[in-house]
Scaffold this motif. Structure first.
Motif, PDB file in Angstrom:
ATOM      1  N   TRP A  88      48.730 -38.920  14.110  1.00  0.00           N
ATOM      2  CA  TRP A  88      48.031 -37.685  13.488  1.00  0.00           C
ATOM      3  C   TRP A  88      47.284 -36.977  14.569  1.00  0.00           C
ATOM      4  CZ3 TRP A  88      43.294 -38.888   9.467  1.00  0.00           C
ATOM      5  CH2 TRP A  88      42.502 -37.612   9.506  1.00  0.00           C
ATOM      6  N   TYR A  89      47.889 -35.742  14.932  1.00  0.00           N
ATOM      7  CA  TYR A  89      47.242 -34.803  15.839  1.00  0.00           C
ATOM      8  C   TYR A  89      46.414 -33.734  15.144  1.00  0.00           C
ATOM      9  CZ  TYR A  89      51.453 -36.910  18.343  1.00  0.00           C
ATOM     10  OH  TYR A  89      52.346 -37.792  18.807  1.00  0.00           O
ATOM     11  N   GLY A  90      45.411 -33.451  15.781  1.00  0.00           N
ATOM     12  CA  GLY A  90      44.431 -32.486  15.090  1.00  0.00           C
ATOM     13  C   GLY A  90      43.554 -32.075  16.262  1.00  0.00           C
ATOM     14  N   GLU A  91      43.080 -30.752  15.611  1.00  0.00           N
ATOM     15  CA  GLU A  91      41.764 -30.112  16.614  1.00  0.00           C
ATOM     16  C   GLU A  91      40.564 -31.067  16.933  1.00  0.00           C
ATOM     17  OE1 GLU A  91      40.780 -27.104  13.918  1.00  0.00           O
ATOM     18  OE2 GLU A  91      42.762 -26.230  13.656  1.00  0.00           O
ATOM     19  N   TYR A  92      40.328 -31.230  18.207  1.00  0.00           N
ATOM     20  CA  TYR A  92      39.262 -32.023  18.478  1.00  0.00           C
ATOM     21  C   TYR A  92      38.059 -30.951  18.757  1.00  0.00           C
ATOM     22  CZ  TYR A  92      36.904 -35.985  20.994  1.00  0.00           C
ATOM     23  OH  TYR A  92      36.064 -36.734  21.318  1.00  0.00           O
ATOM     24  N   LYS A  93      37.185 -30.966  17.753  1.00  0.00           N
ATOM     25  CA  LYS A  93      36.041 -30.016  17.637  1.00  0.00           C
ATOM     26  C   LYS A  93      35.049 -30.328  18.585  1.00  0.00           C
ATOM     27  CE  LYS A  93      37.537 -27.408  13.751  1.00  0.00           C
ATOM     28  NZ  LYS A  93      37.946 -26.178  14.555  1.00  0.00           N
TER      29      LYS A  93
ATOM     30  N   GLY B 291      40.536 -29.444  22.864  1.00  0.00           N
ATOM     31  CA  GLY B 291      41.773 -29.767  22.916  1.00  0.00           C
ATOM     32  C   GLY B 291      42.497 -30.463  21.775  1.00  0.00           C
ATOM     33  N   VAL B 292      43.409 -31.288  21.858  1.00  0.00           N
ATOM     34  CA  VAL B 292      44.104 -31.906  20.651  1.00  0.00           C
ATOM     35  C   VAL B 292      44.076 -33.393  20.754  1.00  0.00           C
ATOM     36  CG1 VAL B 292      46.417 -32.372  19.316  1.00  0.00           C
ATOM     37  CG2 VAL B 292      45.676 -29.919  20.465  1.00  0.00           C
ATOM     38  N   SER B 293      43.635 -34.163  19.559  1.00  0.00           N
ATOM     39  CA  SER B 293      43.406 -35.513  19.545  1.00  0.00           C
ATOM     40  C   SER B 293      44.726 -35.980  18.802  1.00  0.00           C
ATOM     41  CB  SER B 293      42.041 -35.860  18.954  1.00  0.00           C
ATOM     42  OG  SER B 293      42.402 -35.108  17.687  1.00  0.00           O
TER      43      SER B 293
END
Ligand code: DGJ
Length: 353
Positions: free
Chosen positions: A73-78, A100-102
């Motif tokens: 699962w890739y997502g926005e690392y806020k 970045g992207v987590s």
């Protein structure tokens, strides 16, 4: 009366009291453990979802890639503080720093292990697309069987969302780190909300909101999946669709999207086509029941076909919390078919069975 009995017992038997306290503490501990196991066995849309280390999952606007028995699962690392850019006057521009992207991994889609920030932001490089002041949204990763690279596409923005670029990064492993290749305007036009789709024949497509979000473009990628070929179509012309999520079912392609209302929810819409490049036929809101008109207060991001299970799909949405973006929640719901159309209904909790 009761008070005096309690006092007498306490005075006469302090050992018993300590024993009872110990039993109570142990029982509470065992209960707490069972509760968290229970949470790990069910999908509960809209709650805080913890990773296997007990931290809230930070992977917004994400997508899932299945590779060799594991889901990634890739997502926005806020970033953890949200602020409003007052100098942007045309809309409510709420921002959190781009981290970045987590990436999180899981075998069962319930328990997710944090694999790290696989495309980190670059706090020391102020002119980079990946500086925390910029916007990195809606990352999606696909695997290229020929080059053996994992290819990530994402929406790259300036803080006021005027840049409208697509960014690309590649890696030799699903858990990175990814190397950033840069960003551009595909086919010479805007690229904002986006996803990528890898078809069964190995071809991959980039689906992105363009022309100031008015029209959704779908472009065929090159063999490496790192660039466009120049072959693209304009879809839903002037209908202002964003947040595209694409999947395939029984030889047809389905595209779920939202309207354009910033961080606020609106009604979703589904379209169907015989080919990814179109033509798309709009078949209405796939969400049904209570709160269907606000997409259950959420916005589409991805539809995941569950590996090894025929006709089993998970519709993934983000429930944005615009004044505390890191606390935006994940709304995952089963997507089924009724009368040949996708249907998504609210569930308080559900299991993959
Ligand atoms: C809606 C988009 O779908 C989100 O990804 C994000 O870009 C917000 N707009 C920003 O308002």
């Amino acid at each position: 009366m009761l008070k005096s009995i309690r006092k007498e017992v306490l005075q006469a038997n302090p050992g018993l009291v300590k024993y009872c306290l110990l039993i109570f503490t142990l029982a509470s501990y065992i209960y707490a453990c069972t509760q968290s196991q229970k949470e790990g066995a069910e999908i509960i849309p809209g709650i805080i979802w913890y990773d296997t280390e007990g931290n809230p999952i930070n992977a917004h606007g994400g997508g899932i890639m299945y590779h060799e028995g594991t889901y990634y699962w890739y997502g926005e690392y806020k970033g953890d503080s949200t602020y409003r850019l007052e100098w942007v006057t045309t809309w409510e521009c709420w921002r959190a720093d781009a981290g970045g992207v987590s990436c999180y991994s899981s075998k069962d889609l319930l328990n997710w292990k944090f694999e790290g920030v696989v495309l980190p932001s670059t706090p020391h490089d102020t002119i980079s697309d990946l500086h925390p002041s910029q916007v990195i949204e809606r990352p999606k990763v696909i695997y290229n069987d020929k080059t053996k690279k994992f290819v990530m596409w994402m929406h790259i923005e300036s803080p006021d969302y005027e840049k409208a670029h697509a960014g690309v990064a590649i890696s030799d492993t699903p858990t990175g780190q990814f190397t950033y290749l840069g960003s551009f305007k595909p086919n010479g036009n805007d690229s904002r909300d986006q996803t990528v789709f890898k078809d069964d024949d190995g071809r991959a497509y980039h689906i992105y909101s363009s022309e100031w979000n008015k029209t959704l473009y779908i472009g065929l990628l090159n063999d490496e999946y790192t660039q466009h070929t120049g072959k693209y179509t304009r879809n839903f012309i002037n209908l202002s669709r964003e947040a595209p999520a694409v999947f395939r079912h029984e030889g047809k392609y389905y595209l779920i999207s939202s309207g354009c209302t910033g961080w606020d929810p609106n009604v979703a819409e589904c379209a169907v086509a015989d080919s990814l490049l179109g033509e798309w036929q709009i078949i209405g809101n796939p969400c049904v029941g209570k709160d269907a008109d606000s997409t259950f207060f959420a916005q589409s991001t991805f539809v995941l076909p569950v590996a090894g299970r025929k006709d089993t799909y998970i519709a993934m949405f983000d429930r944005w919390n615009k004044t505390n973006l890191i606390d935006s929640r994940y709304v995952w719901l089963p997507l089924t078919f009724k009368d040949g159309k996708p249907v998504i209904e609210w569930k308080d909790k559900w299991t993959l069975d």
